[in-house]
Design a protein around this motif. Structure first.
Motif, PDB file in Angstrom:
ATOM      1  N   ARG A  25       0.827  -1.212   0.000  1.00  0.00           N
ATOM      2  CA  ARG A  25       0.000   0.000   0.000  1.00  0.00           C
ATOM      3  C   ARG A  25       0.860   1.260   0.000  1.00  0.00           C
ATOM      4  N   ASP A  29       0.774   3.880  -3.121  1.00  0.00           N
ATOM      5  CA  ASP A  29       0.272   5.231  -2.829  1.00  0.00           C
ATOM      6  C   ASP A  29       1.232   6.323  -3.287  1.00  0.00           C
ATOM      7  N   GLY A 123      -4.380  -2.211  -4.393  1.00  0.00           N
ATOM      8  CA  GLY A 123      -4.257  -0.927  -5.062  1.00  0.00           C
ATOM      9  C   GLY A 123      -3.891  -1.105  -6.521  1.00  0.00           C
ATOM     10  N   HIS A 124      -3.483   0.007  -7.140  1.00  0.00           N
ATOM     11  CA  HIS A 124      -3.197  -0.004  -8.568  1.00  0.00           C
ATOM     12  C   HIS A 124      -1.841   0.639  -8.853  1.00  0.00           C
TER      13      HIS A 124
END
Length: 214
Positions: A25, A29, A123-124
């Motif tokens: 993460r 982010d 996430g991406h």
């Protein structure tokens, strides 16, 4: 071929999943631009006004084994486009898909039999532009449960896994080149055993590795 993750040797959990999730993460982010198949070819000019088709690929990290592994596929040698190449499960976003994440989860179900509700999306990664005109969004997800692998006949020749540590080691990546449309095109590779992982798949994996090192 029908098997399970356990039959691939992923049977024991000795790592801390919470630490991995936190690290992923934090990496995902981070701010940063996307990537493209032309990153290592600065003299190539992408056409202005080009229209890219949205697509999603799943980066499935299995944590049910002794060490985390990333699940990849080997495309069928009978396919018209990219035969025999290593790829993530995924594909273009269809009209019925809510977004690229839904597209990635749907394609993973169709291609390898991964139930849509099983991956835990973390996430991406930034979008990746391919030479074939797609804007691909890599969807990073954890798998904490086993499932029955069902490679899609005619599209997937093999499903295999690569240790996450190998893919996060920047020293695992090598830049190679070949002639493409009359020019010398350079690209990343990240070989593993008999598997030659290159092109867009290697570039997206290297993007994840670079973010995890920051």
């Amino acid at each position: 071929m029908i098997s399970t993750l356990k039959q691939l040797g992923l049977t024991r959990k000795t790592h801390r999943v919470s630490d991995l999730i936190e690290a992923l993460r934090t990496a995902l982010d981070q701010a940063g631009d996307g990537s493209s198949d032309f990153d290592l070819n600065p003299d190539f000019e992408l056409p202005a006004g080009r229209k890219l088709r949205p697509a999603g690929v799943l980066v499935p990290i299995s944590v049910i084994g002794e060490i985390p592994h990333v699940i990849l596929t080997k495309r069928s040698s009978a396919l018209k486009h990219h035969p025999g190449q290593i790829a993530f499960p995924g594909g273009k976003q269809d009209a019925d898909d809510r977004d690229v994440t839904a597209a990635a989860l749907r394609e993973a179900w169709e291609e390898i039999g991964l139930p849509r509700d099983l991956p835990k999306v973390i996430g991406h990664l930034p979008d990746h532009e391919t030479v074939t005109g797609f804007r691909v969004t890599p969807v990073v997800a954890l798998l904490e449960q086993d499932f029955e692998l069902r490679p899609e006949p005619g599209e997937v020749d093999e499903v295999f896994s690569v240790p996450l540590a190998h893919l996060l080691d920047l020293d695992s990546y090598v830049v190679e080149s070949r002639h493409w449309r009359g020019v010398q095109r350079h690209y990343f590779t990240v070989p593993y055993g008999p598997y030659y992982i290159w092109g867009a798949t290697a570039r997206m994996l290297r993007g994840l590795a670079a973010r995890m090192k920051r």
